[in-house]
Design a protein around this motif. Structure first.
Motif, PDB file in Angstrom:
ATOM      1  N   ALA A 170      19.974  -7.497 -19.909  1.00 61.65           N
ATOM      2  CA  ALA A 170      19.069  -6.866 -18.948  1.00 61.65           C
ATOM      3  C   ALA A 170      17.757  -7.647 -18.853  1.00 61.65           C
ATOM      4  O   ALA A 170      17.240  -7.875 -17.750  1.00 61.65           O
ATOM      5  CB  ALA A 170      18.796  -5.417 -19.356  1.00 61.65           C
ATOM      6  N   LEU A 171      17.225  -8.068 -19.992  1.00 61.55           N
ATOM      7  CA  LEU A 171      15.987  -8.849 -19.976  1.00 61.55           C
ATOM      8  C   LEU A 171      16.175 -10.167 -19.229  1.00 61.55           C
ATOM      9  O   LEU A 171      15.316 -10.570 -18.446  1.00 61.55           O
ATOM     10  CB  LEU A 171      15.505  -9.118 -21.404  1.00 61.55           C
ATOM     11  N   ALA A 172      17.297 -10.830 -19.476  1.00 59.39           N
ATOM     12  CA  ALA A 172      17.576 -12.090 -18.783  1.00 59.39           C
ATOM     13  C   ALA A 172      17.665 -11.874 -17.276  1.00 59.39           C
ATOM     14  O   ALA A 172      17.166 -12.682 -16.487  1.00 59.39           O
ATOM     15  CB  ALA A 172      18.870 -12.707 -19.316  1.00 59.39           C
ATOM     16  N   ARG A 173      18.254 -10.756 -16.873  1.00 62.61           N
ATOM     17  CA  ARG A 173      18.365 -10.465 -15.440  1.00 62.61           C
ATOM     18  C   ARG A 173      17.009 -10.151 -14.810  1.00 62.61           C
ATOM     19  O   ARG A 173      16.743 -10.527 -13.673  1.00 62.61           O
ATOM     20  CB  ARG A 173      19.351  -9.332 -15.205  1.00 62.61           C
ATOM     21  N   VAL A 174      16.150  -9.456 -15.540  1.00 61.88           N
ATOM     22  CA  VAL A 174      14.799  -9.185 -15.021  1.00 61.88           C
ATOM     23  C   VAL A 174      14.038 -10.503 -14.879  1.00 61.88           C
ATOM     24  O   VAL A 174      13.385 -10.740 -13.856  1.00 61.88           O
ATOM     25  CB  VAL A 174      14.030  -8.188 -15.919  1.00 61.88           C
ATOM     26  N   GLU A 175      14.135 -11.378 -15.883  1.00 56.44           N
ATOM     27  CA  GLU A 175      13.477 -12.687 -15.786  1.00 56.44           C
ATOM     28  C   GLU A 175      13.982 -13.454 -14.576  1.00 56.44           C
ATOM     29  O   GLU A 175      13.193 -14.008 -13.802  1.00 56.44           O
ATOM     30  CB  GLU A 175      13.742 -13.520 -17.042  1.00 56.44           C
ATOM     31  N   LEU A 176      15.301 -13.499 -14.402  1.00 58.64           N
ATOM     32  CA  LEU A 176      15.893 -14.197 -13.261  1.00 58.64           C
ATOM     33  C   LEU A 176      15.423 -13.565 -11.954  1.00 58.64           C
ATOM     34  O   LEU A 176      15.085 -14.264 -10.995  1.00 58.64           O
ATOM     35  CB  LEU A 176      17.420 -14.171 -13.353  1.00 58.64           C
ATOM     36  N   GLY A 177      15.369 -12.248 -11.923  1.00 59.73           N
ATOM     37  CA  GLY A 177      14.894 -11.549 -10.732  1.00 59.73           C
ATOM     38  C   GLY A 177      13.455 -11.913 -10.392  1.00 59.73           C
ATOM     39  O   GLY A 177      13.113 -12.106  -9.224  1.00 59.73           O
ATOM     40  N   VAL A 213      -0.117  -5.901  -9.982  1.00 56.83           N
ATOM     41  CA  VAL A 213      -0.616  -6.671 -11.122  1.00 56.83           C
ATOM     42  C   VAL A 213       0.355  -7.706 -11.668  1.00 56.83           C
ATOM     43  O   VAL A 213       0.006  -8.425 -12.588  1.00 56.83           O
ATOM     44  CB  VAL A 213      -1.069  -5.749 -12.278  1.00 56.83           C
ATOM     45  N   VAL A 214       1.529  -7.795 -11.120  1.00 53.01           N
ATOM     46  CA  VAL A 214       2.487  -8.782 -11.611  1.00 53.01           C
ATOM     47  C   VAL A 214       1.919 -10.190 -11.476  1.00 53.01           C
ATOM     48  O   VAL A 214       2.083 -11.033 -12.342  1.00 53.01           O
ATOM     49  CB  VAL A 214       3.843  -8.617 -10.881  1.00 53.01           C
ATOM     50  N   ILE A 215       1.238 -10.457 -10.393  1.00 53.02           N
ATOM     51  CA  ILE A 215       0.606 -11.755 -10.194  1.00 53.02           C
ATOM     52  C   ILE A 215      -0.818 -11.678 -10.741  1.00 53.02           C
ATOM     53  O   ILE A 215      -1.540 -10.710 -10.513  1.00 53.02           O
ATOM     54  CB  ILE A 215       0.595 -12.135  -8.699  1.00 53.02           C
ATOM     55  N   ASP A 216      -1.212 -12.697 -11.458  1.00 55.28           N
ATOM     56  CA  ASP A 216      -2.533 -12.748 -12.076  1.00 55.28           C
ATOM     57  C   ASP A 216      -3.618 -12.586 -11.015  1.00 55.28           C
ATOM     58  O   ASP A 216      -3.761 -13.438 -10.148  1.00 55.28           O
ATOM     59  CB  ASP A 216      -2.702 -14.073 -12.810  1.00 55.28           C
ATOM     60  N   PRO A 217      -4.393 -11.510 -11.065  1.00 55.74           N
ATOM     61  CA  PRO A 217      -5.415 -11.274 -10.041  1.00 55.74           C
ATOM     62  C   PRO A 217      -6.559 -12.286 -10.093  1.00 55.74           C
ATOM     63  O   PRO A 217      -7.327 -12.388  -9.151  1.00 55.74           O
ATOM     64  CB  PRO A 217      -5.915  -9.862 -10.341  1.00 55.74           C
ATOM     65  N   GLU A 257       9.337 -13.962 -19.538  1.00 51.97           N
ATOM     66  CA  GLU A 257       9.947 -13.279 -20.684  1.00 51.97           C
ATOM     67  C   GLU A 257       9.123 -12.073 -21.105  1.00 51.97           C
ATOM     68  O   GLU A 257       9.653 -10.979 -21.308  1.00 51.97           O
ATOM     69  CB  GLU A 257      10.085 -14.252 -21.858  1.00 51.97           C
ATOM     70  N   ARG A 258       7.813 -12.258 -21.227  1.00 54.59           N
ATOM     71  CA  ARG A 258       6.951 -11.143 -21.642  1.00 54.59           C
ATOM     72  C   ARG A 258       6.880 -10.072 -20.561  1.00 54.59           C
ATOM     73  O   ARG A 258       6.833  -8.871 -20.864  1.00 54.59           O
ATOM     74  CB  ARG A 258       5.567 -11.659 -22.005  1.00 54.59           C
ATOM     75  N   MET A 259       6.877 -10.473 -19.288  1.00 59.56           N
ATOM     76  CA  MET A 259       6.864  -9.501 -18.195  1.00 59.56           C
ATOM     77  C   MET A 259       8.144  -8.665 -18.236  1.00 59.56           C
ATOM     78  O   MET A 259       8.100  -7.447 -18.059  1.00 59.56           O
ATOM     79  CB  MET A 259       6.729 -10.217 -16.847  1.00 59.56           C
ATOM     80  N   ALA A 260       9.271  -9.314 -18.492  1.00 59.14           N
ATOM     81  CA  ALA A 260      10.546  -8.588 -18.580  1.00 59.14           C
ATOM     82  C   ALA A 260      10.494  -7.550 -19.698  1.00 59.14           C
ATOM     83  O   ALA A 260      10.945  -6.409 -19.521  1.00 59.14           O
ATOM     84  CB  ALA A 260      11.698  -9.570 -18.794  1.00 59.14           C
ATOM     85  N   HIS A 261       9.938  -7.918 -20.847  1.00 61.41           N
ATOM     86  CA  HIS A 261       9.815  -6.957 -21.957  1.00 61.41           C
ATOM     87  C   HIS A 261       8.893  -5.802 -21.581  1.00 61.41           C
ATOM     88  O   HIS A 261       9.185  -4.643 -21.897  1.00 61.41           O
ATOM     89  CB  HIS A 261       9.289  -7.662 -23.215  1.00 61.41           C
ATOM     90  N   ALA A 262       7.794  -6.103 -20.913  1.00 57.75           N
ATOM     91  CA  ALA A 262       6.863  -5.047 -20.501  1.00 57.75           C
ATOM     92  C   ALA A 262       7.533  -4.092 -19.516  1.00 57.75           C
ATOM     93  O   ALA A 262       7.378  -2.865 -19.626  1.00 57.75           O
ATOM     94  CB  ALA A 262       5.607  -5.660 -19.887  1.00 57.75           C
ATOM     95  N   ILE A 263       8.280  -4.644 -18.578  1.00 55.27           N
ATOM     96  CA  ILE A 263       8.977  -3.807 -17.595  1.00 55.27           C
ATOM     97  C   ILE A 263      10.008  -2.932 -18.287  1.00 55.27           C
ATOM     98  O   ILE A 263      10.099  -1.729 -18.039  1.00 55.27           O
ATOM     99  CB  ILE A 263       9.605  -4.679 -16.493  1.00 55.27           C
ATOM    100  N   ARG A 264      10.808  -3.523 -19.202  1.00 55.56           N
ATOM    101  CA  ARG A 264      11.820  -2.737 -19.912  1.00 55.56           C
ATOM    102  C   ARG A 264      11.178  -1.623 -20.724  1.00 55.56           C
ATOM    103  O   ARG A 264      11.650  -0.482 -20.723  1.00 55.56           O
ATOM    104  CB  ARG A 264      12.663  -3.619 -20.821  1.00 55.56           C
ATOM    105  N   THR A 265      10.084  -1.917 -21.401  1.00 52.53           N
ATOM    106  CA  THR A 265       9.408  -0.903 -22.206  1.00 52.53           C
ATOM    107  C   THR A 265       8.924   0.251 -21.322  1.00 52.53           C
ATOM    108  O   THR A 265       9.073   1.420 -21.680  1.00 52.53           O
ATOM    109  CB  THR A 265       8.237  -1.529 -22.978  1.00 52.53           C
ATOM    110  N   GLY A 266       8.376  -0.095 -20.169  1.00 49.09           N
ATOM    111  CA  GLY A 266       7.946   0.944 -19.234  1.00 49.09           C
ATOM    112  C   GLY A 266       9.102   1.795 -18.749  1.00 49.09           C
ATOM    113  O   GLY A 266       8.995   3.022 -18.654  1.00 49.09           O
TER     114      GLY A 266
END
Length: 105
Positions: free
Chosen positions: A27-34, A94-98, A51-60
């Motif tokens: 799932a994390l790999a798919r979020v990264e690819l997405g 916020v996904v893109i660095d403001p 990678e870190r964004m994928a972990h943050a999304i999964r945790t949420g």
């Protein structure tokens, strides 16, 4: 509730824990690819690495699963749905660095 119970059981059942670990890794790999597909040429502008964004999304999402698992009535489920919509809106902002110039389309 099923997902939350499965996660709790996976802590005590080694084969199930391994399957859940494998599922999460995929799932994390798919979020990264997405993220890379959704933001071609802009991945360097992510507020976090893919990678870190994928972990943050999964945790949420896990937090939302827990909230949904304990919702007892339609009003509480509506609150969870509203929170899900809020999380989506926050991620879109916020996904893109403001701090970096430019817009994501």
């Amino acid at each position: 509730p099923f997902v939350v119970q499965t996660m709790a059981l996976a802590a005590r059942d080694e084969p199930l824990g391994q399957r859940l670990h494998d599922f999460n890794a995929e799932a994390l790999a798919r979020v990264e690819l997405g993220l890379m597909r959704a933001l071609p040429g802009k991945v360097h502008r992510l507020a976090l690495s893919p990678e870190r964004m994928a972990h943050a999304i999964r945790t949420g999402l896990y937090g939302l699963l827990v909230e949904l698992a304990i919702a007892r009535n339609a009003e509480e489920r509506t609150r969870v749905d509203r929170t899900y919509q809020d999380v989506r809106a926050l991620l879109a902002r916020v996904v893109i660095d403001p701090e970096l110039p430019g817009e994501v389309h």
